[in-house]
Design a protein around this motif. Structure first.
Motif, PDB file in Angstrom:
ATOM      1  N   LEU A  71       0.835  -1.202   0.000  1.00 19.27           N
ATOM      2  CA  LEU A  71       0.000   0.000   0.000  1.00 19.27           C
ATOM      3  C   LEU A  71       0.868   1.249   0.000  1.00 19.27           C
ATOM      4  N   ARG A  72       1.929   1.232   0.800  1.00 16.53           N
ATOM      5  CA  ARG A  72       2.807   2.407   0.861  1.00 16.53           C
ATOM      6  C   ARG A  72       3.476   2.653  -0.489  1.00 16.53           C
ATOM      7  N   ARG A  73       3.897   1.576  -1.139  1.00 11.95           N
ATOM      8  CA  ARG A  73       4.516   1.726  -2.453  1.00 11.95           C
ATOM      9  C   ARG A  73       3.516   2.261  -3.463  1.00 11.95           C
ATOM     10  N   ALA A  74       2.273   1.762  -3.418  1.00  3.87           N
ATOM     11  CA  ALA A  74       1.241   2.235  -4.340  1.00  3.87           C
ATOM     12  C   ALA A  74       0.957   3.718  -4.119  1.00  3.87           C
ATOM     13  N   LEU A  75       0.940   4.147  -2.868  1.00  2.89           N
ATOM     14  CA  LEU A  75       0.676   5.554  -2.539  1.00  2.89           C
ATOM     15  C   LEU A  75       1.901   6.437  -2.762  1.00  2.89           C
ATOM     16  N   ARG A  76       3.041   5.804  -3.012  1.00  2.00           N
ATOM     17  CA  ARG A  76       4.319   6.505  -3.203  1.00  2.00           C
ATOM     18  C   ARG A  76       4.678   7.343  -1.978  1.00  2.00           C
ATOM     19  N   ILE A  77       4.539   6.718  -0.826  1.00  4.05           N
ATOM     20  CA  ILE A  77       5.004   7.331   0.416  1.00  4.05           C
ATOM     21  C   ILE A  77       6.402   6.784   0.688  1.00  4.05           C
ATOM     22  N   GLU A  78       7.395   7.625   0.514  1.00  2.49           N
ATOM     23  CA  GLU A  78       8.772   7.231   0.777  1.00  2.49           C
ATOM     24  C   GLU A  78       9.075   7.482   2.247  1.00  2.49           C
ATOM     25  N   VAL A  79       9.920   6.643   2.820  1.00  2.26           N
ATOM     26  CA  VAL A  79      10.227   6.780   4.237  1.00  2.26           C
ATOM     27  C   VAL A  79      11.736   6.797   4.453  1.00  2.26           C
ATOM     28  N   GLU A  80      12.163   7.716   5.285  1.00  2.00           N
ATOM     29  CA  GLU A  80      13.552   7.790   5.721  1.00  2.00           C
ATOM     30  C   GLU A  80      13.571   7.367   7.191  1.00  2.00           C
ATOM     31  N   VAL A  81      14.239   6.265   7.486  1.00  3.36           N
ATOM     32  CA  VAL A  81      14.259   5.731   8.843  1.00  3.36           C
ATOM     33  C   VAL A  81      15.550   6.131   9.545  1.00  3.36           C
TER      34      VAL A  81
ATOM     35  N   ALA B 287      -4.133  11.560  -5.904  1.00  2.00           N
ATOM     36  CA  ALA B 287      -3.927  12.163  -7.216  1.00  2.00           C
ATOM     37  C   ALA B 287      -2.567  12.840  -7.326  1.00  2.00           C
ATOM     38  N   LEU B 288      -1.833  12.922  -6.212  1.00  2.00           N
ATOM     39  CA  LEU B 288      -0.514  13.538  -6.213  1.00  2.00           C
ATOM     40  C   LEU B 288       0.566  12.476  -6.420  1.00  2.00           C
ATOM     41  N   SER B 289       1.814  12.930  -6.504  1.00  2.00           N
ATOM     42  CA  SER B 289       2.916  11.992  -6.761  1.00  2.00           C
ATOM     43  C   SER B 289       3.413  11.314  -5.501  1.00  2.00           C
ATOM     44  N   GLY B 290       2.887  11.684  -4.341  1.00  2.00           N
ATOM     45  CA  GLY B 290       3.288  11.009  -3.111  1.00  2.00           C
ATOM     46  C   GLY B 290       3.850  11.961  -2.074  1.00  2.00           C
ATOM     47  N   ALA B 291       4.606  11.403  -1.116  1.00  2.00           N
ATOM     48  CA  ALA B 291       5.180  12.205  -0.036  1.00  2.00           C
ATOM     49  C   ALA B 291       6.417  11.496   0.497  1.00  2.00           C
ATOM     50  N   ARG B 292       7.212  12.245   1.230  1.00  2.00           N
ATOM     51  CA  ARG B 292       8.384  11.685   1.893  1.00  2.00           C
ATOM     52  C   ARG B 292       8.293  12.022   3.375  1.00  2.00           C
ATOM     53  N   VAL B 293       8.456  11.011   4.222  1.00  2.00           N
ATOM     54  CA  VAL B 293       8.306  11.178   5.665  1.00  2.00           C
ATOM     55  C   VAL B 293       9.511  10.563   6.366  1.00  2.00           C
ATOM     56  N   ARG B 294       9.998  11.247   7.377  1.00  2.00           N
ATOM     57  CA  ARG B 294      11.068  10.695   8.205  1.00  2.00           C
ATOM     58  C   ARG B 294      10.468  10.119   9.475  1.00  2.00           C
ATOM     59  N   VAL B 295      10.898   8.907   9.833  1.00  2.00           N
ATOM     60  CA  VAL B 295      10.509   8.296  11.099  1.00  2.00           C
ATOM     61  C   VAL B 295      11.777   8.088  11.919  1.00  2.00           C
ATOM     62  N   THR B 296      11.837   8.732  13.056  1.00  2.00           N
ATOM     63  CA  THR B 296      12.987   8.611  13.949  1.00  2.00           C
ATOM     64  C   THR B 296      12.613   7.729  15.133  1.00  2.00           C
TER      65      THR B 296
END
Length: 288
Positions: free
Chosen positions: A72-82, A241-250
Motif C-alpha cells: 500500500l505504501r509503495r502504491a501511494l508513493r510514500i517514501e520513508v527515511e528511517v 492524485a498527487l505523486s506522493g510524499a516523503r516522511v522521516r521516522v525517527t
C-alpha cells in the motif's frame, strides 16, 4: 524468535526512493493506478492472512500484514527515511505522534505490531474486517468508559506482541506534538513481579515533502497531514492524485519503565522525546 523469510522485493521497498515517472502523468490516471494497485495487493494478501490466522495469532501472524502495508505504501508513493532502529522481539510499546491516516500504512510497513485505535474507526466501511486481520485493538476515548477500556485492553495484551500507541488522542498537522494523554500508560505500569516488563520506544514522524516539493519550497503539508475538520474521503482522493510524499521516522532509544514510574511523569517524558525529533530540516527535506 526469528522471522520467516520473505520475498526480497518486499523488504527492499522499505527504504528505497521511488523515482517519479518520466513526463507528466494525468492526475485521474494516477489515482486509478494507485487504487488498482492497492486493490490487487488486498485481494492477494488478505486471504493469505485470513488463512495464517486460522493457525496462529503470534508474531508470525504479523508477516503478511507487513507485506500488505508495504504494498500500500509503495502504491501511494510514500517514501520513508528511517533514523534509528526499532526494537524487536516483542513486549515493546511504540509511542509517537499522529499526523495522518497514512501513519498506519507507513508504520505498518516497518513494524510487526498491533495498533491501538479509536473505536469509531471500527465503524468505517471494511475496517472491522481489516482490523481483525491486523489484530488492531479498538478502544473508547470516553472518560466514562475508562475502566472498561482498561480491563478489555489488559485482556488482549500479549507479551510476545508489540503495540503502537498515538497518545495525543487525535491527528495533528505534524508541526508540533500535542500533549500526551497519560491514562493508557497505566496499563503498562505496576506489572506483577513475575510478568514480562514492557519496554517503551518513542518515535517521531515528520513530513519532509509532498508531491515532490519540500515544505519550505511550497509543499502542501495538509495534503498528507489529516487534522481539524478535514473530510477523510476528499483528503484521501486528493493525496492519491498527487505523486506522493516523503516522511522521516525517527526511532529514539528505548525507555525502561521502573516500578515506581508515575504515568503522568512518563507521559511528559515521552512527549518531550517525541517533540525533540521534529527538526528544522523537516521543512527543507534535507537528509541527516
Amino acid at each position: 524468535m526469528s522471522w520467516p523469510a520473505s520475498p526480497a522485493n518486499f523488504f527492499r521497498m522499505q527504504n528505497t526512493t521511488t523515482r517519479p515517472a518520466v513526463g507528466p502523468t494525468p492526475r485521474p490516471l494516477t489515482l486509478a493506478r494507485k487504487g488498482a494497485s492497492m486493490l490487487l495487493a488486498s485481494l492477494v494478501l488478505m486471504p493469505v492472512q485470513w488463512l495464517v490466522m486460522r493457525f496462529t495469532r503470534g508474531r508470525a501472524a504479523f508477516v503478511v500484514p507487513r507485506w500488505w502495508f508495504a504494498c500500500l505504501r509503495r502504491a501511494l508513493r510514500i517514501e520513508v527515511e528511517v533514523v534509528g532502529t526499532p526494537r524487536a522481539g516483542g513486549g515493546t510499546l511504540f509511542v509517537g505522534n499522529h499526523v495522518s491516516h497514512y501513519d498506519i500504512v507507513l508504520l505498518g510497513s516497518l513494524l510487526p505490531a498491533r495498533f491501538i485505535a479509536k473505536d469509531d474507526m471500527e465503524r468505517w466501511p471494511g475496517m472491522r474486517f481489516v482490523g481483525a486481520l491486523a489484530q488492531t485493538v479498538y478502544i473508547s476515548r470516553r472518560q466514562r468508559d475508562a475502566a472498561a477500556v482498561a480491563a478489555a485492553l489488559a485482556a488482549q495484551l500479549r507479551p510476545d506482541h508489540d503495540l503502537v500507541l498515538f497518545p495525543e488522542g487525535t491527528t495533528s498537522s505534524g508541526e508540533q506534538v500535542a500533549p500526551f494523554k497519560s491514562s493508557l500508560f497505566a496499563l503498562f505500569l505496576g506489572q506483577p513481579a513475575d510478568a514480562r516488563a514492557w519496554t517503551l520506544q518513542p518515535f517521531t514522524q515528520e513530513i519532509l515533502s509532498v508531491d515532490g516539493r519540500a515544505l519550505a519550497a511550497g509543499g502542501d503539508r495538509d495534503a498528507y497531514a489529516f487534522h481539524g475538520r478535514m473530510q477523510a474521503g476528499a483528503h484521501v482522493k486528493h493525496f492519491m492524485a498527487l505523486s506522493g510524499a516523503r516522511v522521516r521516522v525517527t526511532f529514539h532509544p528505548p525507555v525502561t519503565i521502573s516500578a515506581d514510574t508515575d504515568r503522568k511523569t512518563l507521559a511528559l517524558q515521552l512527549h518531550d522525546i517525541v517533540a525533540s525529533g521534529l527538526s528544522n530540516d523537516a521543512a527543507t527535506g534535507q537528509s541527516r
